[in-house]
Design a protein around this motif. Structure first.
Motif, PDB file in Angstrom:
ATOM      1  N   ALA A 153       0.846  -1.198   0.000  1.00 37.91           N
ATOM      2  CA  ALA A 153       0.000   0.000   0.000  1.00 37.91           C
ATOM      3  C   ALA A 153       0.879   1.244   0.000  1.00 37.91           C
ATOM      4  N   GLN A 154       0.345   2.282  -0.582  1.00 35.73           N
ATOM      5  CA  GLN A 154       1.092   3.530  -0.608  1.00 35.73           C
ATOM      6  C   GLN A 154       0.622   4.432   0.516  1.00 35.73           C
ATOM      7  N   LYS A 155       1.574   5.137   1.098  1.00 37.85           N
ATOM      8  CA  LYS A 155       1.241   6.001   2.223  1.00 37.85           C
ATOM      9  C   LYS A 155       2.241   7.134   2.310  1.00 37.85           C
ATOM     10  N   VAL A 156       1.763   8.291   2.721  1.00 35.34           N
ATOM     11  CA  VAL A 156       2.630   9.444   2.931  1.00 35.34           C
ATOM     12  C   VAL A 156       2.399   9.965   4.339  1.00 35.34           C
ATOM     13  N   THR A 157       3.469  10.152   5.085  1.00 38.12           N
ATOM     14  CA  THR A 157       3.360  10.630   6.459  1.00 38.12           C
ATOM     15  C   THR A 157       4.089  11.957   6.616  1.00 38.12           C
ATOM     16  N   GLN A 158       3.350  12.928   7.070  1.00 40.56           N
ATOM     17  CA  GLN A 158       3.930  14.219   7.440  1.00 40.56           C
ATOM     18  C   GLN A 158       3.698  14.360   8.930  1.00 40.56           C
ATOM     19  N   ALA A 159       4.722  14.041   9.688  1.00 43.16           N
ATOM     20  CA  ALA A 159       4.557  13.944  11.141  1.00 43.16           C
ATOM     21  C   ALA A 159       4.324  15.300  11.800  1.00 43.16           C
ATOM     22  N   GLN A 160       4.817  16.361  11.182  1.00 44.08           N
ATOM     23  CA  GLN A 160       4.657  17.696  11.768  1.00 44.08           C
ATOM     24  C   GLN A 160       3.293  18.252  11.347  1.00 44.08           C
ATOM     25  N   THR A 161       2.420  18.447  12.331  1.00 45.21           N
ATOM     26  CA  THR A 161       1.104  18.986  12.019  1.00 45.21           C
ATOM     27  C   THR A 161       1.186  20.495  11.826  1.00 45.21           C
ATOM     28  N   GLU A 162       1.882  21.149  12.741  1.00 43.79           N
ATOM     29  CA  GLU A 162       2.023  22.607  12.649  1.00 43.79           C
ATOM     30  C   GLU A 162       3.438  23.005  13.035  1.00 43.79           C
ATOM     31  N   ILE A 163       3.961  23.996  12.343  1.00 38.07           N
ATOM     32  CA  ILE A 163       5.268  24.565  12.672  1.00 38.07           C
ATOM     33  C   ILE A 163       5.130  26.082  12.675  1.00 38.07           C
ATOM     34  N   SER A 164       5.736  26.706  13.677  1.00 40.02           N
ATOM     35  CA  SER A 164       5.719  28.155  13.735  1.00 40.02           C
ATOM     36  C   SER A 164       7.152  28.659  13.836  1.00 40.02           C
ATOM     37  N   VAL A 165       7.522  29.569  12.962  1.00 41.73           N
ATOM     38  CA  VAL A 165       8.874  30.135  12.980  1.00 41.73           C
ATOM     39  C   VAL A 165       8.762  31.645  12.860  1.00 41.73           C
ATOM     40  N   VAL A 166       9.881  32.278  13.137  1.00 36.88           N
ATOM     41  CA  VAL A 166       9.972  33.727  12.970  1.00 36.88           C
ATOM     42  C   VAL A 166      10.635  33.993  11.626  1.00 36.88           C
ATOM     43  N   GLU A 167      10.212  35.046  10.995  1.00 37.04           N
ATOM     44  CA  GLU A 167      10.752  35.411   9.684  1.00 37.04           C
ATOM     45  C   GLU A 167      12.284  35.337   9.676  1.00 37.04           C
ATOM     46  N   LYS A 168      12.813  34.849   8.571  1.00 30.87           N
ATOM     47  CA  LYS A 168      14.245  34.698   8.304  1.00 30.87           C
ATOM     48  C   LYS A 168      14.830  33.411   8.882  1.00 30.87           C
ATOM     49  N   GLU A 169      14.042  32.694   9.665  1.00 30.92           N
ATOM     50  CA  GLU A 169      14.531  31.397  10.117  1.00 30.92           C
ATOM     51  C   GLU A 169      14.443  30.391   8.971  1.00 30.92           C
ATOM     52  N   ASP A 170      15.298  29.388   9.014  1.00 35.75           N
ATOM     53  CA  ASP A 170      15.181  28.263   8.092  1.00 35.75           C
ATOM     54  C   ASP A 170      14.227  27.237   8.707  1.00 35.75           C
ATOM     55  N   VAL A 171      13.495  26.551   7.856  1.00 38.19           N
ATOM     56  CA  VAL A 171      12.552  25.554   8.368  1.00 38.19           C
ATOM     57  C   VAL A 171      12.533  24.360   7.417  1.00 38.19           C
ATOM     58  N   THR A 172      12.483  23.165   7.995  1.00 39.91           N
ATOM     59  CA  THR A 172      12.419  21.936   7.199  1.00 39.91           C
ATOM     60  C   THR A 172      11.132  21.193   7.486  1.00 39.91           C
ATOM     61  N   LEU A 173      10.433  20.851   6.423  1.00 35.76           N
ATOM     62  CA  LEU A 173       9.187  20.091   6.523  1.00 35.76           C
ATOM     63  C   LEU A 173       9.497  18.642   6.136  1.00 35.76           C
ATOM     64  N   ASP A 174       9.111  17.729   7.005  1.00 44.24           N
ATOM     65  CA  ASP A 174       9.458  16.326   6.795  1.00 44.24           C
ATOM     66  C   ASP A 174       8.373  15.581   6.022  1.00 44.24           C
ATOM     67  N   CYS A 175       8.813  14.630   5.226  1.00 40.36           N
ATOM     68  CA  CYS A 175       7.889  13.768   4.486  1.00 40.36           C
ATOM     69  C   CYS A 175       8.510  12.381   4.392  1.00 40.36           C
ATOM     70  N   VAL A 176       7.766  11.391   4.845  1.00 47.62           N
ATOM     71  CA  VAL A 176       8.198   9.999   4.749  1.00 47.62           C
ATOM     72  C   VAL A 176       7.134   9.238   3.972  1.00 47.62           C
ATOM     73  N   TYR A 177       7.564   8.407   3.064  1.00 40.25           N
ATOM     74  CA  TYR A 177       6.594   7.712   2.222  1.00 40.25           C
ATOM     75  C   TYR A 177       6.806   6.206   2.266  1.00 40.25           C
ATOM     76  N   GLU A 178       5.749   5.500   1.889  1.00 39.89           N
ATOM     77  CA  GLU A 178       5.821   4.041   1.778  1.00 39.89           C
ATOM     78  C   GLU A 178       5.251   3.641   0.433  1.00 39.89           C
ATOM     79  N   THR A 179       5.969   2.790  -0.264  1.00 35.44           N
ATOM     80  CA  THR A 179       5.481   2.250  -1.520  1.00 35.44           C
ATOM     81  C   THR A 179       6.250   0.991  -1.850  1.00 35.44           C
ATOM     82  N   ARG A 180       5.615   0.076  -2.566  1.00 38.35           N
ATOM     83  CA  ARG A 180       6.304  -1.120  -3.037  1.00 38.35           C
ATOM     84  C   ARG A 180       6.711  -0.968  -4.492  1.00 38.35           C
ATOM     85  N   ASP A 181       6.308   0.125  -5.109  1.00 35.78           N
ATOM     86  CA  ASP A 181       6.665   0.360  -6.498  1.00 35.78           C
ATOM     87  C   ASP A 181       8.144   0.700  -6.601  1.00 35.78           C
TER      88      ASP A 181
END
Lengths: 116, 116
Positions: free
Chosen positions: B1-29
């Motif tokens: 089965a295919q699945k995408v997980t974005q564990a971070q529901t909400e992120i708050s930063v101050v302008e000019k900060e760097d921010v990374t959004l995570d994405c983990v996926y599952e697939t047999r393809d």
């Protein structure tokens, strides 16, 4: 602008009403999609049309009835909806199945539907 | 089965900060595509990037960069020097490749708030 328009942008309807959502794409694509976006749930694919033929119905209740008269237009006819059907309904388009980049979808702004 | 997980529901930063959004996926393809979309308050999903499973080269586009790591099934998105206009919900998505029409499987999204 992505080249995909949707009307109306907002819709409030009673459970006994009949209404239709409209989507139009100006990108020369041959595939069109309806998605449902509810609060706190992933985007759910509802229907897919390729070259005006319905190629996917993702177990959507019959109170939702899609129509694709040509490759540029897609409708979603609504009748006897339930309050839990309240959501953002997004339309998307892409190149048709079997073509390159057929999975690159372009989305419209959505119709915010509220069912009372 | 295919699945995408974005564990971070909400992120708050101050302008000019760097921010990374995570994405983990599952697939047999063995052939698949990964996407990032941005959904501003106006509602439409804006396509940001498409990456196929054979291309692990990282990509940079202005302040945006993407880190694709097949070994960890991740496709993370970094915004450098964030701006208030970056505030939106960001979705990671997965589709099949190999010439089939890749219906998109979306994660639940990460809401990014950039404060001045």
């Amino acid at each position: 602008e992505t080249g995909v328009t949707q009307t109306p942008r907002h819709l409030v309807m009673g459970m006994t009403n009949k209404k239709s959502l409209k989507c139009e794409q100006h990108l020369g694509h041959n595939a069109m999609y309806w998605y449902k976006q509810s609060a706190k749930k992933p985007l759910e694919l509802m229907f897919v049309y390729n070259f005006k033929e319905q190629t996917e119905n993702n177990s959507v209740p019959s109170r939702f009835s899609p129509e694709c008269p040509n490759s540029s237009h897609l409708f979603l006819h609504l009748h006897t909806l339930q309050p839990e059907d309240s959501a953002l309904y997004l339309c998307a388009s892409s190149r048709g199945r079997g073509t390159s980049r057929s999975n690159e979808q372009f989305f419209g702004p959505g119709t915010r539907l509220t069912v009372l | 089965a295919q699945k995408v997980t974005q564990a971070q529901t909400e992120i708050s930063v101050v302008e000019k900060e760097d921010v990374t959004l995570d994405c983990v996926y599952e697939t047999r393809d063995t052939t698949y595509y990964l996407f990032w979309y941005k959904q501003p308050p106006s509602g439409e999903l804006v396509f940001l990037i498409r990456r196929n499973s054979f291309d692990e080269q990282n990509e940079i586009s202005g302040r945006y960069s993407w880190n694709f790591q097949k070994s960890t099934s991740s496709f993370n998105f970094t915004i450098t020097a964030s701006q208030v206009v970056d505030s939106a919900v960001y979705f990671c998505a997965l589709s099949r490749g190999g010439g089939s029409q890749g219906n998109l499987i979306f994660g639940k999204g990460t809401k990014l708030s950039v404060k001045p």
